[in-house]
Write an enzyme that holds these catalytic residues in place. Structure first.
Site, PDB file in Angstrom:
ATOM      1  N   TYR A 106     -13.452  19.195 -16.151  1.00  0.00           N
ATOM      2  CA  TYR A 106     -14.354  17.462 -16.577  1.00  0.00           C
ATOM      3  C   TYR A 106     -15.678  17.470 -15.105  1.00  0.00           C
ATOM      4  CZ  TYR A 106     -14.797  12.647 -15.822  1.00  0.00           C
ATOM      5  OH  TYR A 106     -15.301  11.554 -16.005  1.00  0.00           O
ATOM      6  N   ARG A 111       0.642  -0.920   0.007  1.00  0.00           N
ATOM      7  CA  ARG A 111       0.043  -0.667  -0.488  1.00  0.00           C
ATOM      8  C   ARG A 111       0.755   1.321   0.052  1.00  0.00           C
ATOM      9  NH1 ARG A 111      -1.439   1.713   4.124  1.00  0.00           N
ATOM     10  NH2 ARG A 111      -2.420   0.049   5.561  1.00  0.00           N
ATOM     11  N   ASP A 150      -3.917  20.298 -14.804  1.00  0.00           N
ATOM     12  CA  ASP A 150      -4.552  17.897 -15.027  1.00  0.00           C
ATOM     13  C   ASP A 150      -5.058  18.829 -16.856  1.00  0.00           C
ATOM     14  OD1 ASP A 150      -6.538  16.319 -16.409  1.00  0.00           O
ATOM     15  OD2 ASP A 150      -8.176  16.791 -15.121  1.00  0.00           O
ATOM     16  N   LYS A 166      -7.507   7.374 -19.457  1.00  0.00           N
ATOM     17  CA  LYS A 166      -7.239   7.858 -20.916  1.00  0.00           C
ATOM     18  C   LYS A 166      -6.364   7.833 -21.432  1.00  0.00           C
ATOM     19  CE  LYS A 166     -11.048   9.527 -18.965  1.00  0.00           C
ATOM     20  NZ  LYS A 166     -10.925  10.922 -17.655  1.00  0.00           N
TER      21      LYS A 166
END
Ligand SMILES: *Cc1c(COP(=O)(O)O)cnc(C)c1O
Length: 391
Positions: free
Chosen positions: A115, A63, A188, A213
């Site tokens: 977005y 983790r 972004d 993406k």
């Protein structure tokens, strides 16, 4: 033996090679002991501790810092020209790790056009976390500067080109405005990809990607990433939020992501070339009010895009039909080659009536069809659109 080791060449990333070479060869890493060209999968969640309490493998628990992430993170860091990358379970998890690194009362200045799911989450999170959130118009740099001057601002959020209307923000100018107040600048850069723009080199502090993406590029992995320009207290809190907040990517997804990234350059260059050809073919079409694409000279921020984006304007464009929402839905329904689906940045072309995906309250024009252009033969794509727009 030791002699041949001495002659081991420096890792590819250490030399001045083209990003295209580095990407195709995933930094040229070779895995021991079998000299694998493809990195082995690292599913182990835990790592053996020596009798003296140390961790000879350098890892404790996956983790925290899974070896499954190393190569994809280093490749992304290299492509963005940054200091370090972190992979996340999704683009939204990456964004959340940033937001949760802020303190209640701090201020975020963000672009209005972005977005949609992320914008909604920003509004909801800011309310709950008691952040002061102000929106600027993507096309209005002066408006952004005014908001930065109005009150001390911790984080300036940019998305460029921005969903779903593809306004371009001048990153260097935004950085210049933010510097004075010590504001952290996050970009972004999902749509631009590191192939067309490297915001950290323009002075931005953090780059965010929905790796779902273009970075992965095959519609088969949900992933996110952050890259920082330099280490600092905010980045350390973000790292803690991933490792302890626990929104970590699975090892197989990380492995697939690296495989997808190897063809990043080819894919996005072909998508962008196709998108430009489509935009040019449809510009002025009698059935359209507008073709929104930063690569068209008529785009309001074309000059900024031409300066800021090297080698292409990306694979995303939108069209607005003359017949309003009903006509746009009809045109979308008629498409045969473009698949009707949300998401973007994959090898196959997608179309969507965007306002109905965003839902109530969306600022998206109701007649807007968003196109994610893939790598198919462009004539097939143009014919598909022209046939759908006919009569
Ligand atoms: C898809 C997307 C996101 C969200 O990423 P997920 O991987 O879907 O969580 C954020 N920003 C942009 C620009 C996106 O396209």
């Amino acid at each position: 033996m030791s002699q041949s080791r001495d002659r081991t060449p420096a890792p590819l990333a250490a030399r001045a090679l083209s990003p295209r070479t580095l990407t195709a060869q995933a930094l040229g890493r070779i895995a021991e002991p079998y000299r694998d060209l493809v990195p082995p999968l690292h599913p182990s969640t835990t790592f053996e501790r020596a009798g003296d309490g140390s961790y000879p493998g350098g890892r404790l628990y996956s983790r925290d810092f899974s070896p499954a992430y190393d190569q994809a993170e280093e490749l992304l860091t290299t492509l963005e020209g940054g200091h370090q990358s972190l992979l996340f379970a999704s683009g939204m998890a990456a964004a959340t790790a940033v937001l949760q690194a802020l303190e209640p009362g701090q201020r975020i200045v963000a672009c209005r056009s972005m977005y949609w799911a992320l914008r909604n989450w920003l509004v909801a999170f800011a309310q709950q976390w008691k952040l002061d959130l102000a929106f600027y118009d993507n096309a209005d740099l002066d408006g952004m500067v005014a908001l930065l001057r109005e009150a001390p601002t911790t984080l300036l959020w940019l998305e460029t080109p921005a969903n779903p209307t593809w306004e371009v923000i001048d990153i260097a100018a935004a950085v210049g405005a933010a510097r004075a107040g010590g504001t952290t600048v996050l970009v972004d850069s999902t749509v631009a990809t590191p192939v067309f723009s490297q915001p950290l080199k323009l002075g931005a502090d953090i780059v965010m990607h929905s790796a779902t993406k273009y970075l992965n590029g095959h519609s088969d992995v949900i992933a996110g990433a952050l890259v920082c320009r330099e280490d600092g207290p905010l980045w350390q809190r973000i790292r803690r939020n991933r490792n302890l907040g626990g929104a970590v990517l699975g090892p197989f997804e990380a492995w697939l992501l690296l495989r997808g990234m190897r063809t990043l350059q080819l894919r996005v260059q072909q998508s962008a070339a196709n998108a430009l050809a489509i935009a040019q073919a449809l510009d002025g079409h009698p059935g359209l009010v507008e073709v929104l694409y930063p690569g068209l000279p008529g785009h309001p921020q074309h000059a900024i895009a031409a300066r800021q984006m090297q080698g292409g304007f990306g694979g995303m464009l939108s069209i607005r039909t003359t017949g309003g929402e009903a006509r746009s839905r009809e045109v979308t329904a008629r498409l045969q080659i473009f698949k009707r689906a949300t998401s973007l940045g994959s090898v196959e072309s997608l179309a969507e009536h965007r306002a109905s995906v965003e839902g109530p309250g969306s600022p998206c024009p109701p007649d807007l069809i968003r196109l994610s252009v893939g790598i198919e033969a462009v004539d097939d794509l143009i014919d598909d659109l022209k046939e759908a727009l006919a009569d």
